[in-house]
Design an enzyme around this catalytic site. Structure first.
Site, PDB file in Angstrom:
ATOM      1  N   GLU A 173     -29.785 -14.386  -9.694  1.00  0.00           N
ATOM      2  CA  GLU A 173     -30.088 -14.939 -11.026  1.00  0.00           C
ATOM      3  C   GLU A 173     -29.253 -16.178 -11.331  1.00  0.00           C
ATOM      4  OE1 GLU A 173     -29.942 -11.744 -13.935  1.00  0.00           O
ATOM      5  OE2 GLU A 173     -31.795 -10.896 -13.153  1.00  0.00           O
ATOM      6  N   GLU A 292     -35.906  -7.039  -8.766  1.00  0.00           N
ATOM      7  CA  GLU A 292     -35.434  -6.239  -9.911  1.00  0.00           C
ATOM      8  C   GLU A 292     -36.630  -5.997 -10.817  1.00  0.00           C
ATOM      9  OE1 GLU A 292     -31.819  -7.262 -11.980  1.00  0.00           O
ATOM     10  OE2 GLU A 292     -30.948  -8.119 -10.146  1.00  0.00           O
TER      11      GLU A 292
END
Ligand code: AHR
Length: 499
Positions: A173, A292
Site C-alpha cells: 500500500e 487483501e
C-alpha cells in the site's frame, strides 16, 4: 417471492480457477501471531509453540498461499530481527500498529507453521523504510541453495534447504498516507522497477506483485495504477488490489451488494493494465493479485488509532478483532463470487486475515479456537471451486440499494471440474428467491446444497457460544428433467453441487 433464472453452458468458460485464489494473509498485528497461531504453553501447542487446534482449522479452511509478514507492518520491518537464536532477537517498536514486536516468530518459525498447515509462502519485502539492497539480501537468504554467507547463515539457523519462495510483494500500500515510507506513483514505480530487476538478477523464476492503490476510494486510484505500471509492466506479473467492506449506517442492502463494487474495481484495474499493455505493445497480460479482501469494520479502528499514548506499546494487543455475523458472511460470500467471476485476470488472492485479526478463526489464550461465520463460505468455496469458472448469465428480479442503484437480487458464479458447483447469494433482506437453472447440458443427477443463513442475520459465533452458526443444508434443491430449482432464503449464501 423474488425470482431468478441462470443460464450456464460448459462451453462458455471464463478461465481456470487457480488454487492461489484461495490464499490468506498473516500479518504481525495484534493477536494474529502471538496468542493466536503461536501460544507456547497452550494445551494444544506443540514443542514449537504453534497451536495444533488452530493448525487443524487452517487446514480445514483450505488456504493455498499465505502472504507474510504484512501489511502495514512490513514497511517498518527488518527481516534480520526475526532470524537467529530467539533469545537474542531484539524487541522493536511496531509503528504501524503501535505495538511491541518481540520477534519470537520470524521467517523460520513461520515456514515451520506453513509446513504444518500445508500452505505456500508469499513474502513481502519492505519498500517503506528499506529498499532493493535489503530485498535482494532477503532473497539470497531465502532462495540461494548455498555457497554464500547468507545461505550459510540460513543453514546455521536451521534450514539447510532454501525456502524457495516463488511469489513476492514489492512493498505494501505504498500510496497510503498511513504507510511508513509512502511515495508518489512516480517514485514508487521507479523503486519497484529497480527492486524487481535486482531481485530477478538473483532469481529469474520469481513471480512479482507490484502495489496497486490501497483502495478504490483513494483519490489517485486509476492514475496510480497507470503510472506504476508504465514503470514496471515488463518487470512484474501482478498488480495488487485491496478492498474491505462494512455496513455503513445500517445500510445492509448496499453491504450485501459489495460484490458489485468489487466487480467494478477489478474491471477498472484490468482496463488500466490493458491500456498500459497497448501503449507498450506488450504480449504479456497483467494479472491481479487481490491480496487483501474481507469484511472489516475499519471505521471502528480508524476512530481509535490516533489516540495511542507514547508510553504504551503493548505486545499482541486485542485489536481488529471483528466478530462476524451471518450477514457479514453472506456479503463475504458475494466477494468470493466476484473473485470467481474474474478468474481469467484474478489469479491470486489473499483473504485478509486469518486468525483473530479480522479473521475467520478466533482463539482465546488458554482456551478454544473456533470458526467465525465467514469461515464457512471460504472453506466451502476453496474445496468446491475446481476446474474452470463458467460464464453465468443471470435474468433476475432486482433489489434497490442506496450505493449501487438497483442490483440483481441474486449473484452467482459457477465452476466445472469433476462436479458442477453453483455459488449463490440471495441479497433480498426479507424474501426468499426462487432460482431455476437449466443443467441439461451437464452430466450428473445428484444435487446437494449447503450454505449459511439464519432467522437472525446478526447471529455470531463467539466465546460464549462457539458453534451458534454453522453450515446448513438447503433441502429445497430439486433436479427434475434437467432443471434445477432451489428456494434461497433471504440474506443467504449457498453452494449447490451437481455430480
Ligand atoms: O489488513 C489490515 C491492514 O489493512 C493491512 O496491514 C494493510 O495493508 C491494510 O491497510
Amino acid at each position: 417471492m423474488a425470482r431468478a433464472r441462470l443460464t450456464l453452458d460448459p462451453a462458455f468458460t471464463i478461465g481456470a480457477v487457480q488454487r492461489r485464489l484461495f490464499g490468506g494473509f498473516v500479518e504481525h498485528l495484534g493477536r494474529h501471531i502471538y496468542d493466536g497461531i503461536h501460544e507456547p504453553g497452550h494445551p494444544s501447542a506443540g514443542p514449537d509453540g504453534f497451536r495444533r487446534d488452530v493448525i487443524e482449522l487452517v487446514r480445514e479452511l483450505g488456504v493455498s498461499t499465505i502472504r507474510y509478514p504484512g501489511g502495514n507492518f512490513v514497511s517498518g520491518y527488518n527481516w534480520e530481527d526475526g532470524v537467529g537464536p530467539a533469545e537474542e532477537r531484539p524487541r522493536r517498536l511496531d509503528l504501524a500498529w503501535h505495538s511491541t514486536e518481540t520477534n519470537q516468530v520470524g521467517l523460520h518459525e513461520f515456514q515451520t507453521w506453513l509446513d504444518h498447515v500445508g500452505s505456500e509462502l508469499m513474502l513481502a519485502v519492505n519498500l517503506g523504510t528499506r529498499g532493493p539492497a535489503e530485498a535482494i539480501e532477503l532473497l539470497e537468504y531465502t532462495n540461494i541453495p548455498g555457497g554464500t554467507t547468507r545461505a550459510a547463515r540460513r543453514a546455521a539457523n536451521g534450514r539447510e534447504e532454501p525456502f524457495a519462495v516463488k511469489i513476492w510483494c514489492l512493498g505494501n500500500e505504498m500510496d497510503g498516507p498511513w504507510q511508513l515510507g509512502r511515495r508518489s506513483a512516480e517514485d514508487y514505480g521507479t523503486l519497484a522497477s529497480v527492486t524487481a530487476n535486482a531481485m530477478r538478477q538473483v532469481d529469474n523464476t520469481l513471480e512479482l506483485v507490484v502495489c496497486g492503490s490501497s483502495a478504490r476510494s483513494m483519490p489517485t486510484f486509476g492514475e496510480w495504477e497507470r503510472v506504476v505500471l508504465e514503470h514496471t509492466y515488463d518487470d512484474v506479473d501482478y498488480i495488487s488490489c485491496h478492498a474491505y467492506y462494512e455496513p455503513v449506517d445500517g445500510d445492509y442492502a448496499s453491504f450485501l451488494a459489495s460484490g458489485v463494487d468489487m466487480d467494478a474495481f477489478i474491471e477498472a484495474v484490468v482496463a488500466t493494465a490493458d491500456h498500459v499493455r497497448a501503449l507498450k505493445r506488450a504480449r504479456k497480460k497483467m494479472m491481479i493479485s487481490f491480496d487483501e479482501w474481507n469484511v472489516w469494520y475499519a471505521s471502528r479502528w480508524n476512530a481509535v488509532e490516533d489516540t495511542f499514548p507514547i508510553d504504551h506499546w503493548p505486545v499482541a494487543p486485542r485489536i481488529l478483532e471483528d466478530v462476524y455475523s451471518v450477514a457479514d458472511a453472506v456479503a463475504f460470500g458475494g466477494l468470493l463470487i466476484s473473485l470467481l467471476n474474474h478468474a481469467d485476470r484474478v489469479t491470486s488472492a489473499s483473504l485478509a486475515q486469518l486468525v483473530n485479526v479480522i479473521g475467520p478463526i478466533m482463539t482465546e489464550p488458554g482456551g478454544p479456537a473456533w470458526r467465525q461465520t465467514t469461515f464457512f463460505p471460504f472453506a466451502v468455496t476453496s474445496q468446491a471451486a475446481r476446474g474452470d469458472a463458467l460464464r453465468v448469465v443471470l435474468d433476475a428480479d432486482t433489489v434497490p440499494t442506496a450505493k449501487y442503484g438497483d442490483v440483481p437480487v441474486v449473484d452467482a458464479a459457477a465452476t466445472l471440474g469433476e462436479d458442477l458447483t453453483i455459488f449463490l447469494q440471495n441479497r433480498h433482506l426479507t424474501e426468499p428467491t426462487t432460482l431455476t437453472v437449466d443443467v441439461r447440458r451437464f452430466a450428473g443427477s445428484a444435487v446437494t446444497a449447503e450454505g449459511i443463513w439464519d432467522d437472525d442475520i446478526h447471529a455470531v459465533n463467539d466465546l460464549r457460544n462457539t458453534t451458534r452458526v454453522g453450515l446448513r443444508t438447503n433441502e429445497s434443491a430439486v433436479l427434475d428433467g434437467g432443471i434445477l430449482t432451489i428456494e434461497l432464503p433471504p440474506v443467504s449464501w449457498t453452494a449447490v453441487t451437481i455430480n
